[in-house]
Design an enzyme around this catalytic site. Structure first.
Site, PDB file in Angstrom:
ATOM      1  N   ASN A 106      -4.371   5.441  -9.659  1.00 56.93           N
ATOM      2  CA  ASN A 106      -4.009   6.224  -8.469  1.00 56.93           C
ATOM      3  C   ASN A 106      -4.906   6.958  -7.816  1.00 56.93           C
ATOM      4  O   ASN A 106      -5.037   8.484  -8.064  1.00 56.93           O
ATOM      5  CB  ASN A 106      -2.793   6.962  -9.173  1.00 56.93           C
ATOM      6  CG  ASN A 106      -1.466   6.349  -9.398  1.00 56.93           C
ATOM      7  OD1 ASN A 106      -1.265   5.354  -8.647  1.00 56.93           O
ATOM      8  ND2 ASN A 106      -0.595   6.881 -10.208  1.00 56.93           N
ATOM      9  N   SER A 132       2.159  -0.595  -9.996  1.00 58.77           N
ATOM     10  CA  SER A 132       3.399   0.216 -10.160  1.00 58.77           C
ATOM     11  C   SER A 132       4.176  -0.627 -11.526  1.00 58.77           C
ATOM     12  O   SER A 132       4.084  -1.974 -11.241  1.00 58.77           O
ATOM     13  CB  SER A 132       4.249   0.503  -9.186  1.00 58.77           C
ATOM     14  OG  SER A 132       5.262   1.085  -9.482  1.00 58.77           O
ATOM     15  N   GLY A 133       4.719   0.173 -12.285  1.00 57.57           N
ATOM     16  CA  GLY A 133       5.607  -0.671 -13.324  1.00 57.57           C
ATOM     17  C   GLY A 133       5.105  -0.040 -14.527  1.00 57.57           C
ATOM     18  O   GLY A 133       6.095  -0.447 -15.762  1.00 57.57           O
ATOM     19  N   LYS A 186       0.543   2.657  -2.352  1.00 58.06           N
ATOM     20  CA  LYS A 186       0.913   3.138  -3.422  1.00 58.06           C
ATOM     21  C   LYS A 186       1.306   4.720  -3.505  1.00 58.06           C
ATOM     22  O   LYS A 186       2.048   5.047  -4.260  1.00 58.06           O
ATOM     23  CB  LYS A 186       0.040   2.748  -4.473  1.00 58.06           C
ATOM     24  CG  LYS A 186       0.326   3.294  -6.153  1.00 58.06           C
ATOM     25  CD  LYS A 186       1.582   2.731  -6.612  1.00 58.06           C
ATOM     26  CE  LYS A 186       1.577   2.763  -7.971  1.00 58.06           C
ATOM     27  NZ  LYS A 186       1.385   4.350  -8.705  1.00 58.06           N
ATOM     28  N   HIS A 189       4.446   4.951  -1.998  1.00 55.33           N
ATOM     29  CA  HIS A 189       5.616   4.555  -3.251  1.00 55.33           C
ATOM     30  C   HIS A 189       5.948   5.571  -4.135  1.00 55.33           C
ATOM     31  O   HIS A 189       6.751   6.020  -4.508  1.00 55.33           O
ATOM     32  CB  HIS A 189       4.812   3.388  -3.942  1.00 55.33           C
ATOM     33  CG  HIS A 189       5.357   2.881  -5.222  1.00 55.33           C
ATOM     34  ND1 HIS A 189       5.280   3.762  -6.411  1.00 55.33           N
ATOM     35  CD2 HIS A 189       6.186   1.891  -5.568  1.00 55.33           C
ATOM     36  CE1 HIS A 189       5.869   3.159  -7.269  1.00 55.33           C
ATOM     37  NE2 HIS A 189       6.525   1.863  -6.841  1.00 55.33           N
ATOM     38  N   ASN A 190       4.817   6.366  -4.628  1.00 58.62           N
ATOM     39  CA  ASN A 190       4.964   7.319  -5.594  1.00 58.62           C
ATOM     40  C   ASN A 190       5.630   8.561  -4.928  1.00 58.62           C
ATOM     41  O   ASN A 190       6.420   9.229  -5.561  1.00 58.62           O
ATOM     42  CB  ASN A 190       3.691   7.907  -5.969  1.00 58.62           C
ATOM     43  CG  ASN A 190       3.225   6.807  -7.036  1.00 58.62           C
ATOM     44  OD1 ASN A 190       3.428   5.663  -7.018  1.00 58.62           O
ATOM     45  ND2 ASN A 190       2.188   7.303  -7.709  1.00 58.62           N
ATOM     46  N   GLU A 193       9.212   7.695  -5.235  1.00 59.56           N
ATOM     47  CA  GLU A 193       9.678   7.873  -6.447  1.00 59.56           C
ATOM     48  C   GLU A 193       9.688   9.294  -6.784  1.00 59.56           C
ATOM     49  O   GLU A 193      10.919   9.831  -7.411  1.00 59.56           O
ATOM     50  CB  GLU A 193       8.481   7.457  -7.314  1.00 59.56           C
ATOM     51  CG  GLU A 193       8.663   7.428  -8.578  1.00 59.56           C
ATOM     52  CD  GLU A 193       7.502   7.023  -9.486  1.00 59.56           C
ATOM     53  OE1 GLU A 193       6.897   7.721 -10.521  1.00 59.56           O
ATOM     54  OE2 GLU A 193       6.965   5.832  -9.149  1.00 59.56           O
ATOM     55  N   TYR A 194       9.021  10.268  -6.518  1.00 59.01           N
ATOM     56  CA  TYR A 194       9.409  11.553  -6.418  1.00 59.01           C
ATOM     57  C   TYR A 194      10.556  11.968  -5.935  1.00 59.01           C
ATOM     58  O   TYR A 194      11.457  12.626  -6.766  1.00 59.01           O
ATOM     59  CB  TYR A 194       8.386  12.560  -5.793  1.00 59.01           C
ATOM     60  CG  TYR A 194       7.100  12.853  -6.646  1.00 59.01           C
ATOM     61  CD1 TYR A 194       6.150  11.916  -7.107  1.00 59.01           C
ATOM     62  CD2 TYR A 194       6.546  14.035  -6.934  1.00 59.01           C
ATOM     63  CE1 TYR A 194       5.209  12.079  -7.856  1.00 59.01           C
ATOM     64  CE2 TYR A 194       5.361  14.340  -7.544  1.00 59.01           C
ATOM     65  CZ  TYR A 194       4.784  13.601  -8.122  1.00 59.01           C
ATOM     66  OH  TYR A 194       3.650  13.668  -8.811  1.00 59.01           O
ATOM     67  N   LYS A 264       0.949  14.332 -11.179  1.00 62.91           N
ATOM     68  CA  LYS A 264      -0.413  13.991 -11.142  1.00 62.91           C
ATOM     69  C   LYS A 264      -1.043  14.033  -9.668  1.00 62.91           C
ATOM     70  O   LYS A 264      -2.359  13.453  -9.548  1.00 62.91           O
ATOM     71  CB  LYS A 264      -0.430  12.600 -11.688  1.00 62.91           C
ATOM     72  CG  LYS A 264      -0.259  12.517 -13.113  1.00 62.91           C
ATOM     73  CD  LYS A 264      -0.498  11.309 -13.864  1.00 62.91           C
ATOM     74  CE  LYS A 264      -0.307  11.199 -15.246  1.00 62.91           C
ATOM     75  NZ  LYS A 264      -0.302   9.862 -16.184  1.00 62.91           N
ATOM     76  N   ARG A 291       9.366  20.278  -8.816  1.00 58.84           N
ATOM     77  CA  ARG A 291       8.490  20.168  -9.826  1.00 58.84           C
ATOM     78  C   ARG A 291       7.622  21.447  -9.949  1.00 58.84           C
ATOM     79  O   ARG A 291       7.315  21.881 -11.186  1.00 58.84           O
ATOM     80  CB  ARG A 291       7.586  18.926  -9.765  1.00 58.84           C
ATOM     81  CG  ARG A 291       8.110  17.867  -9.926  1.00 58.84           C
ATOM     82  CD  ARG A 291       7.557  16.478 -10.439  1.00 58.84           C
ATOM     83  NE  ARG A 291       8.267  15.260 -10.154  1.00 58.84           N
ATOM     84  CZ  ARG A 291       7.753  14.298 -10.653  1.00 58.84           C
ATOM     85  NH1 ARG A 291       6.694  13.933 -11.184  1.00 58.84           N
ATOM     86  NH2 ARG A 291       8.505  12.935 -10.632  1.00 58.84           N
ATOM     87  N   ARG A 445       5.552  30.843  22.049  1.00 66.13           N
ATOM     88  CA  ARG A 445       4.065  30.788  21.973  1.00 66.13           C
ATOM     89  C   ARG A 445       3.255  31.101  23.145  1.00 66.13           C
ATOM     90  O   ARG A 445       2.082  31.452  23.377  1.00 66.13           O
ATOM     91  CB  ARG A 445       3.798  29.201  21.732  1.00 66.13           C
ATOM     92  CG  ARG A 445       4.164  28.880  20.160  1.00 66.13           C
ATOM     93  CD  ARG A 445       3.728  27.413  19.940  1.00 66.13           C
ATOM     94  NE  ARG A 445       2.237  27.296  19.928  1.00 66.13           N
ATOM     95  CZ  ARG A 445       1.769  26.372  20.501  1.00 66.13           C
ATOM     96  NH1 ARG A 445       2.365  25.823  21.626  1.00 66.13           N
ATOM     97  NH2 ARG A 445       0.328  26.286  20.365  1.00 66.13           N
TER      98      ARG A 445
END
Length: 468
Positions: A106, A132-133, A186, A189-190, A193-194, A264, A291, A445
């Protein structure tokens, strides 16, 4: 003899490296293997059993490289970051033009792009490959996202298609683009997943702490959901793990696990890139934040005493909760693909989003029944490039959003923490407002910093009358 040389080498015999090497050997490939801690090698060969006949073990890096057919292909399954840079420095002098190095960890895709460019100057090819897997997937069929040159893909294609997970006999692996494309896919993807894991955890918390359901009963509900539109690997394993009991105490296992989750880095990387690209990934950001907050266990326990915890019980309808879950999952995927689209444009990768969804359909952690619909949507007309605006998903969200509103409203009223579910609702509501709040921000602004603003229907930079 040259014929005795291996077709591919695997360096790193940890959990994932060992599983992938055995998967390759089982599919009929001759695989060279080695490891920094050479004492691991004999034990691995022993555990390989009959597959050891297809494995060639080496005690040194030099022998390992020499034992490969040319042009060489070497898969490194080692920690990302500095260890990978050190390994490249050690192995590159032993390689020749046309050889390919694969980083299967990763890795941060910026590192992958840097390494790819540096090695190209030496005639070497560098592949960033997302895998992954977990261990089971690596051993029996992972989902793999490959970035690198066409030359590398030509070398790798047969091996990776043979070992990949399959969905309706289609291998869940593909060449997605150059340099860092595979690693970035990836990473996202993670990130998805989170967010999906956090949504599941919040639904569990509402049922367990809000509605006082025992874990085993919640597990059975997840099992039932896994038979329908919410079918996914994460729903499947959650249904199973909630029904396990701790042999030491007799309590449900989840009740004796400390509520502090690690990470991670890939979730954070997704959020960082989303912000850098000017995109919103607030569901993933909420999951990363949750987390981080979870690690402050002592503080949270003190705060519960001082500030009070959730204020009341919830009446939860399983059907309403399942619809809210579906809405959140759709929005989670939609945010992930927005980040992929922005990054693909930034680096001129021309990512195939339909194919990415298909690669994720089996073998990977976020595989779900929804990915078929997502792939089909990307192969059709995509208004403004947004998944949530396609007829299928716009209609499905219209059906599901009342349930998400009710769940979020009831949870907020009762003081229950639902960062990902509430983020999903806020993003959806923000995106469907044709007129929003940024006009006030632009005026502010300009008022304090003379930054200027755009006027509706007029080009150029304008200033307010407060500067007259």
């Amino acid at each position: 003899m040259a014929d005795d040389k291996a077709q591919i080498g695997v360096y790193g015999l940890g959990t994932m490296g060992s599983a992938l090497a055995l998967n390759m050997a089982e599919k009929g490939f001759r695989v060279a293997v080695t490891n920094r801690e050479v004492e691991w090698i004999a034990e691995f060969m022993k555990e390989a059993g009959d597959l050891a006949n297809a494995l060639v073990a080496h005690d040194t890096l030099e022998a390992f490289v020499a034992g490969l057919k040319t042009p060489r292909v070497i898969l490194f399954m080692i920690p990302s970051g500095k260890p990978m840079d050190m390994m490249i420095e050690a192995v590159a002098p032993l390689l020749e033009d046309g050889d390919t190095i694969i980083d299967g960890g990763n890795a941060n895709f910026h590192d992958t792009r840097r390494r790819s460019a540096a090695l190209a100057e030496k005639g070497l090819h560098f592949v960033g490959m997302g895998v992954s897997g977990g261990e089971k997937g690596a051993r029996h069929g992972p989902s793999m996202m490959v970035g690198g040159s066409d030359h590398s893909w030509a070398q790798l294609r047969n091996v990776l298609r043979a070992i990949a997970a399959r969905y309706e006999d289609e291998p869940c692996v593909d060449h997605l683009g150059p340099d860092g494309a595979g690693h970035f896919v990836k990473t996202v993807h993670n990130g998805i997943e989170y967010a999906d894991m956090q949504v599941i955890a919040e639904i569990y918390a509402l049922l367990h702490y809000g509605a006082v359901w025992p874990p085993a009963e919640i597990g059975k509900l997840f099992e039932a959901w896994n038979e329908g539109p919410l079918k996914s690997y994460l729903v499947e394993i959650t249904g199973q793990l909630l029904q396990y009991h701790d042999p030491k105490t007799g309590h449900p296992v989840v009740d004796v696990i400390k509520d502090a989750a690690g990470q991670k880095g890939t979730g954070r990387w997704t959020v960082v890139e989303a912000v850098r690209m000017g995109q919103a990934a607030n569901m993933i950001e909420a999951a990363v934040g949750a987390r981080s907050w979870s690690s402050e266990k002592d503080t949270r326990q003190s705060a519960q005493t001082i500030l009070g915890g959730a204020r009341g019980a919830l009446e939860v309808d399983a059907g309403t909760l399942s619809e809210a879950f579906m809405a959140a999952r759709i929005l989670c995927y939609a945010q992930g693909f927005r980040v992929l689209a922005a990054t693909s444009e930034e680096y001129d990768w021309t990512l195939d989003f339909a194919r990415i969804a298909e690669v994720w359909r089996a073998g990977c952690i976020i595989r779900s029944a929804l990915l078929d619909d997502i792939s089909e949507a990307f192969r059709g007309e995509l208004p403004h490039g947004q998944l949530i605006l396609t007829p299928r998903f716009a209609s499905r969200l219209t059906e599901c959003l009342p349930a998400l509103r009710k769940v979020v409203g009831d949870a907020v009223a009762g003081g229950h923490a639902i960062p990902a579910l509430s983020a999903a609702l806020q993003w959806y509501d923000t995106m469907r407002q044709g007129f929003g709040t940024a006009n006030i921000i632009q005026a502010q602004r300009d008022f304090f910093g003379y930054h200027g603003f755009e006027r509706l229907g007029e080009e150029g930079v304008h200033h307010g009358p407060w500067w007259d």
